[in-house]
Design an enzyme around this catalytic site. Structure first.
Site, PDB file in Angstrom:
ATOM      1  N   CYS A  69    -115.870   8.821-102.112  1.00 20.39           N
ATOM      2  CA  CYS A  69    -115.525  10.212-102.418  1.00 20.39           C
ATOM      3  C   CYS A  69    -116.610  11.147-101.896  1.00 20.39           C
ATOM      4  CB  CYS A  69    -115.415  10.443-103.930  1.00 20.39           C
ATOM      5  SG  CYS A  69    -114.123   9.504-104.742  1.00 20.39           S
ATOM      6  N   ASP A  70    -116.208  12.366-101.575  1.00 18.40           N
ATOM      7  CA  ASP A  70    -117.190  13.392-101.263  1.00 18.40           C
ATOM      8  C   ASP A  70    -116.620  14.750-101.636  1.00 18.40           C
ATOM      9  OD1 ASP A  70    -119.949  13.527 -99.723  1.00 18.40           O
ATOM     10  OD2 ASP A  70    -118.839  15.359 -99.313  1.00 18.40           O
ATOM     11  N   SER A  71    -117.452  15.577-102.230  1.00 20.54           N
ATOM     12  CA  SER A  71    -117.008  16.890-102.689  1.00 20.54           C
ATOM     13  C   SER A  71    -117.724  18.020-101.963  1.00 20.54           C
ATOM     14  CB  SER A  71    -117.266  17.042-104.199  1.00 20.54           C
ATOM     15  OG  SER A  71    -116.575  16.067-104.943  1.00 20.54           O
TER      16      SER A  71
END
Length: 198
Positions: A69-71
């Protein structure tokens, strides 16, 4: 037994998964995020998530599922990750207060055994409050904004300054459970079979 691996150093992501009945092994990808670009903030979040998941999956064998995941925070069409300094975090908050942004989290799930990969970006609208200059200074001095995308948290000290959100709150913490469930489903995996309790 399928091993579940979280390709992220984020304690918030791990906490969300644990609270939802999973006990993933954590392997940090070591991907250089600054070297990756994409045409839009949503694309960037997904490209980064895929890069992290692939980097970890490449070092794993057997029956394993890797979640990357990456935000980023999209504000005025620009993607903002973690601020590089206290000064940058302060500037970010001065521009964000009273405004609305979109927290975008790219999700990538890889079935290591089959090599199949699925991914998608989830978006949650965030309405920022209007903290005073002194409150912003105190928040930045806490150090918390320097460690998170967009320079804020929903579940920590930053929660005092968020008026509301539209969409999945877990996504703002860094991982959307409904989206991960759908992505696992695309790989033929039922999330209930991964639960460690219940």
């Amino acid at each position: 037994m399928t091993e579940l691996i979280l390709a992220s150093a984020s304690p918030a992501r791990l906490g969300v998964l644990r609270a939802a009945g999973l006990e993933p092994k954590v392997i940090v990808s070591g991907v250089d995020e600054s070297a990756i670009t994409a045409p839009t903030p949503a694309d960037l979040a997904l490209v980064l998530a895929k890069a992290k998941a692939r980097a970890v999956a490449d070092g794993v064998s057997g029956a394993a599922l890797v979640i990357g995941c990456d935000s980023v925070l999209e504000f005025d069409g620009v993607a903002y990750g973690k601020p590089a300094s206290a000064e940058e975090a302060t500037e970010r908050w001065l521009s964000l207060r009273g405004q609305t942004g979109r927290l975008l989290t790219g999700h990538s799930v890889i079935d290591v055994a089959s090599g199949r990969e699925v991914g998608e970006t989830c978006a949650t609208t965030v309405h920022f409050g209007v903290p005073s200059d002194a409150e912003i200074a105190a928040y930045v001095a806490s150090g918390e904004p320097l460690h998170v995308a967009g320079a804020f948290t929903l579940d920590g000290l930053g929660g005092w300054f968020i008026e509301g959100i539209e969409g999945d709150h877990g996504n703002v913490l860094g991982i959307s459970l409904p989206l991960v469930r759908r992505l696992l489903g695309e790989l033929g995996v039922e999330v209930t079979g991964l639960w460690t309790r219940g």
